[in-house]
Write a protein that holds these residues in place. Sequence first.
Motif, PDB file in Angstrom:
ATOM      1  N   THR A   1       0.805  -1.374  -0.151  1.00 53.62           N
ATOM      2  CA  THR A   1       0.095   0.018  -0.099  1.00 53.62           C
ATOM      3  C   THR A   1       0.812   1.178   0.017  1.00 53.62           C
ATOM      4  O   THR A   1       1.693   1.205   0.982  1.00 53.62           O
ATOM      5  CB  THR A   1      -0.858  -0.081   1.205  1.00 53.62           C
ATOM      6  OG1 THR A   1      -1.639   1.129   0.954  1.00 53.62           O
ATOM      7  CG2 THR A   1      -0.433  -0.214   2.586  1.00 53.62           C
TER       8      THR A   1
ATOM      9  N   GLU B   1      -0.598   4.416  -0.414  1.00 52.69           N
ATOM     10  CA  GLU B   1      -1.478   5.603  -0.085  1.00 52.69           C
ATOM     11  C   GLU B   1      -2.045   5.496   1.098  1.00 52.69           C
ATOM     12  O   GLU B   1      -2.001   6.690   1.933  1.00 52.69           O
ATOM     13  CB  GLU B   1      -2.271   5.780  -1.308  1.00 52.69           C
ATOM     14  CG  GLU B   1      -3.094   7.204  -1.381  1.00 52.69           C
ATOM     15  CD  GLU B   1      -3.774   7.583  -2.514  1.00 52.69           C
ATOM     16  OE1 GLU B   1      -3.347   8.562  -3.470  1.00 52.69           O
ATOM     17  OE2 GLU B   1      -4.759   6.595  -2.993  1.00 52.69           O
ATOM     18  N   GLU B   2      -2.746   4.358   1.420  1.00 51.75           N
ATOM     19  CA  GLU B   2      -3.532   4.355   2.533  1.00 51.75           C
ATOM     20  C   GLU B   2      -2.787   3.514   3.710  1.00 51.75           C
ATOM     21  O   GLU B   2      -2.117   2.777   3.398  1.00 51.75           O
ATOM     22  CB  GLU B   2      -4.997   3.679   2.312  1.00 51.75           C
ATOM     23  CG  GLU B   2      -5.823   3.641   3.392  1.00 51.75           C
ATOM     24  CD  GLU B   2      -7.185   2.984   3.261  1.00 51.75           C
ATOM     25  OE1 GLU B   2      -8.008   2.804   3.992  1.00 51.75           O
ATOM     26  OE2 GLU B   2      -7.300   2.443   1.998  1.00 51.75           O
ATOM     27  N   PRO B   3      -2.595   4.048   4.790  1.00 52.12           N
ATOM     28  CA  PRO B   3      -1.822   3.349   5.952  1.00 52.12           C
ATOM     29  C   PRO B   3      -2.382   1.981   6.103  1.00 52.12           C
ATOM     30  O   PRO B   3      -3.509   1.704   6.121  1.00 52.12           O
ATOM     31  CB  PRO B   3      -2.258   4.166   7.038  1.00 52.12           C
ATOM     32  CG  PRO B   3      -2.384   5.577   6.700  1.00 52.12           C
ATOM     33  CD  PRO B   3      -3.200   5.377   5.275  1.00 52.12           C
TER      34      PRO B   3
ATOM     35  N   ASP C   1       3.576  -1.439   4.307  1.00 55.20           N
ATOM     36  CA  ASP C   1       3.248   0.015   4.261  1.00 55.20           C
ATOM     37  C   ASP C   1       4.342   0.957   3.669  1.00 55.20           C
ATOM     38  O   ASP C   1       5.466   1.064   4.151  1.00 55.20           O
ATOM     39  CB  ASP C   1       2.884   0.632   5.708  1.00 55.20           C
ATOM     40  CG  ASP C   1       2.121   1.572   5.723  1.00 55.20           C
ATOM     41  OD1 ASP C   1       2.391   2.571   4.806  1.00 55.20           O
ATOM     42  OD2 ASP C   1       1.333   1.945   6.591  1.00 55.20           O
TER      43      ASP C   1
ATOM     44  N   THR D   1       3.550   3.994   2.757  1.00 56.72           N
ATOM     45  CA  THR D   1       3.068   5.374   2.638  1.00 56.72           C
ATOM     46  C   THR D   1       3.997   6.392   3.248  1.00 56.72           C
ATOM     47  O   THR D   1       4.636   5.998   3.886  1.00 56.72           O
ATOM     48  CB  THR D   1       1.634   5.514   3.435  1.00 56.72           C
ATOM     49  OG1 THR D   1       2.056   5.065   4.831  1.00 56.72           O
ATOM     50  CG2 THR D   1       0.878   4.548   2.843  1.00 56.72           C
TER      51      THR D   1
ATOM     52  N   MET E   1       1.448   6.443  -7.061  1.00 53.20           N
ATOM     53  CA  MET E   1       2.614   7.292  -6.303  1.00 53.20           C
ATOM     54  C   MET E   1       3.912   6.835  -6.491  1.00 53.20           C
ATOM     55  O   MET E   1       4.786   7.791  -6.518  1.00 53.20           O
ATOM     56  CB  MET E   1       2.180   6.359  -4.824  1.00 53.20           C
ATOM     57  CG  MET E   1       0.864   6.713  -4.150  1.00 53.20           C
ATOM     58  SD  MET E   1       0.503   8.602  -4.053  1.00 53.20           S
ATOM     59  CE  MET E   1       1.914   9.068  -2.764  1.00 53.20           C
TER      60      MET E   1
END
Length: 234
Positions: free
Chosen positions: A58, A60-62, A86, A88, A136
């Motif tokens: 992921t 973007e979102e935690p 993660d 992010t 991202m």
Amino acid sequence: MVKRVSTGIAGLDEMLGGGLIAGRAYLVEGPPGAGKTILATHFAMAGVDRGENALYVTLEEPADQLKEDMARLGFNVGSGNFKIVDATPVNPERSVVFSESPDIEFGESFERLLNSLSAELRKRDYQRVVIDPITMVKLTVPNELEYRKIFLAFLKTLRRYNVTVLMTAEVEKSDVEKYLVSGVIRLLRVESGDKIVRAIQITKFRGSAFDEVMRPYKITNQGIQVFPEETVFI
């Protein structure tokens, strides 16, 4: 016969003629709130339910928040076959580290992410990989020609590990990816008569026949439901 991989959504598998072709990379594109992450979760968990290892990156979102959302939809996020990492941004000026794998870094370049993913794929036999969203990573390579070269190298490297890859992206930010991946699934909000409906359409699927008609779908408390016998007219 080619090996098929279920998306975890029965109606979408039907549109795909039995599922995705294993060992290839696919893109799910759509506007914010369309359900891209939910679809990606269905895909990852369909593998987990079959005893496969799934890696979910992921960007973007935690991860903790994403796990909570997945659990509310009934997905088994506690399975030992499922790993979410993660990437992010915790600070725009610093490297981003995958929280559950301190040796995996995204940092400031696509190459670093690729090297980190390769290291993880060498450590464990994964069958499915999700990158949510690939957008991202694209931000780290401002030159489009250079990004195209790097993204192609990225796909070639992942193919060596024989994993099926699902990436997400916003529609207006996925021009390069949609040309290089093996398939594209598009999520839309369209006007149908006097109402707005959600629609799903397969716009590309190399190596297989597929249903290219725009079909309706709903997001429920159990995830996404696709209606392959119904048609959305615009």
